[in-house]
Design an enzyme around this catalytic site. Structure first.
Site, PDB file in Angstrom:
ATOM      1  N   LYS A 195      28.451  87.744 103.002  1.00 14.97           N
ATOM      2  CA  LYS A 195      29.422  88.956 103.544  1.00 14.97           C
ATOM      3  C   LYS A 195      30.854  88.089 103.953  1.00 14.97           C
ATOM      4  O   LYS A 195      30.868  86.935 103.558  1.00 14.97           O
ATOM      5  CB  LYS A 195      28.878  89.318 105.033  1.00 14.97           C
ATOM      6  N   ARG A 239      34.086  88.223 106.404  1.00 11.73           N
ATOM      7  CA  ARG A 239      34.851  88.871 107.477  1.00 11.73           C
ATOM      8  C   ARG A 239      36.419  89.210 107.507  1.00 11.73           C
ATOM      9  O   ARG A 239      36.980  88.278 106.538  1.00 11.73           O
ATOM     10  CB  ARG A 239      34.852  87.977 108.663  1.00 11.73           C
ATOM     11  N   ASP A 262      19.238  86.861 113.398  1.00 14.09           N
ATOM     12  CA  ASP A 262      20.608  86.202 113.552  1.00 14.09           C
ATOM     13  C   ASP A 262      20.839  85.613 114.889  1.00 14.09           C
ATOM     14  O   ASP A 262      19.869  85.703 115.756  1.00 14.09           O
ATOM     15  CB  ASP A 262      21.891  87.141 113.495  1.00 14.09           C
ATOM     16  N   ASP A 296      26.911  91.123 118.589  1.00 14.90           N
ATOM     17  CA  ASP A 296      28.093  91.204 119.499  1.00 14.90           C
ATOM     18  C   ASP A 296      28.426  92.654 119.726  1.00 14.90           C
ATOM     19  O   ASP A 296      27.955  93.428 120.230  1.00 14.90           O
ATOM     20  CB  ASP A 296      29.176  90.367 118.871  1.00 14.90           C
ATOM     21  N   THR A 297      29.336  93.184 118.672  1.00  8.89           N
ATOM     22  CA  THR A 297      29.602  94.505 118.643  1.00  8.89           C
ATOM     23  C   THR A 297      28.766  95.364 117.797  1.00  8.89           C
ATOM     24  O   THR A 297      28.717  96.556 117.498  1.00  8.89           O
ATOM     25  CB  THR A 297      31.022  94.531 118.130  1.00  8.89           C
ATOM     26  N   ALA A 298      27.790  94.608 116.999  1.00  9.09           N
ATOM     27  CA  ALA A 298      26.795  95.282 115.979  1.00  9.09           C
ATOM     28  C   ALA A 298      27.374  95.666 114.627  1.00  9.09           C
ATOM     29  O   ALA A 298      26.812  96.556 113.980  1.00  9.09           O
ATOM     30  CB  ALA A 298      25.947  96.175 116.841  1.00  9.09           C
TER      31      ALA A 298
END
Length: 392
Positions: free
Chosen positions: A228, A230, A255, A259-261
């Site tokens: 991934k 960011r 993981d 956090d915010t998913a």
């Protein structure tokens, strides 16, 4: 004179312990009394996760220490210790969770208060270490906040740190004091092992790959990696590739935190494109900042397993979110630190003990509920026997 015995998992009540100390001081004098104090440990907590601190105390058969920790109208934080802690082994349970900056200041001020009260040793128990993502300069002119927090804790007067599943292991090196890092990987993997999920594959990103490999080995399942990237400083990730064979399998995403998913939902979508049949997820720290709960509820995730290192408000408790308690793991580590025993053995020679902690829930003997429902139940641990008197 024989040295006093060190306390075991079950300790006398606070009143009885206090009487013993007074008697010892009057009979033996200052030097011996100091030894008696040093042979005791006390657990205190701030306001970030008092429920976890109380569970830890239940596991150890003691009570939380008494202290006042509150905020004035001008937002200044005040701390007052209501007991004598001179030469005692003090453990401060304070994850730096929401509200993050207030929790950090509470921890620092509490450490300073105990230092000035002549505590024998101060261990900062930080189940969740905030600012862990700011562990390097990945952009020009940005701080390394994880190092700054470590320096503040050290300067405040902490003698050692007990934490759990740091975002990166290198954060341990930011401290100039001993750091014991626990992991919930064995508890989480044992939970899924009891569910007997067939054709499973463990999925993680590169940052958590080492611990996820342990997770996969414990389940005897293959490991797939999500590559991934960011996007800027936003809580959003652009997925690049799924490395590994996941088609037709049941995926377990692992993981360190949710956090915010946003990343979690993107991984779910990528796995769906690759032909995964069922998707589960687990993480040590359930931060669940808005709109994480809405994203999880709208996703195809069958179950999300978290620990109580971060408190989960009632409004965020979905039927598909299961919470495991890390209180026995932290409590066992506290006992071993106080006795001078190995903490690392919990994840090597005595790993079976750590896995069995999955069956502990708030002081009651429990059994694991592995029934496969359309909507997994919130509490995967079902009490099979009533709690002992005084456990609630």
């Amino acid at each position: 004179m024989a040295a006093p015995k060190r306390p075991g998992p079950t300790r006398p009540t606070r009143e009885a312990a206090g009487d013993a100390v007074v008697t010892g001081f009057s009979a033996l004098g200052g030097r011996e009394a100091t030894g008696l104090y040093a042979d005791q440990f006390e657990i205190y907590h701030g306001n970030s996760n008092p429920d976890l601190a109380r569970k830890i105390c239940r596991y150890l058969g003691t009570e939380p220490g008494r202290a006042e920790v509150f905020q004035f109208a001008n937002e200044n934080i005040f701390v007052k210790i209501l007991e004598n802690v001179r030469e005692k082994d003090v453990f401060l349970v304070q994850p730096t969770s929401h509200p993050v900056n207030q929790s950090i200041m509470e921890l620092l001020i509490m450490i300073d208060a105990f230092k000035r009260a002549s505590a024998g040793r101060i261990t900062a128990v930080i189940p969740f270490y905030a600012y862990g993502r700011s562990d390097k300069k990945d952009q020009p002119r940005v701080p390394i906040t994880a190092r700054l927090i470590a320096d503040m804790i050290t300067v405040a007067g902490a003698d050692r740190v007990l934490t759990m599943d740091l975002h990166q292991g290198q954060i341990q090196g930011f401290f100039n004091i001993p750091v014991d890092e626990l992991t919930a990987v064995h508890m989480l993997s044992n939970y899924y092992r009891h569910k007997h999920i067939e054709d499973s594959v463990v999925v993680t990103d590169l940052g958590f790959a080492k611990r996820a490999r342990t997770f996969a080995e414990l389940l005897d399942a293959p490991l797939a990696i999500i590559e991934k990237r960011r996007v800027g400083n936003l809580d959003r990730a652009e997925l690049m590739n799924v490395i590994g064979d996941v088609k037709g399998k049941r995926a377990i995403i692992v993981d360190d935190e949710i956090d915010t998913a946003g990343t979690l939902v993107e991984i779910v979508r990528a796995l769906e494109r690759e032909g995964v049949t069922e998707i589960y997820a687990c993480a040590t720290h359930g931060v669940l900042s808005d709109p994480a709960v809405d994203r999880i509820a709208a996703s195809s995730l069958r179950e999300v397993v978290l620990t109580d290192s971060v408190p989960l408000p009632e409004r965020k408790r979905l039927p598909r979110i299961t919470t495991l308690s890390v209180a026995p793991l932290i409590g066992e580590a506290i006992k071993r630190i106080h006795r001078g025993e190995s903490v690392g053995a919990l994840f090597s020679s005595e790993v079976a003990l750590t896995q069995e902690m999955l069956l502990w829930e708030d002081g009651a003997e429990s059994t694991l509920d592995t029934r496969e429902d359309e909507e997994p139940s919130t509490g995967a641990l079902a009490a099979s026997a009533s709690a002992q008197p005084g456990d609630r």
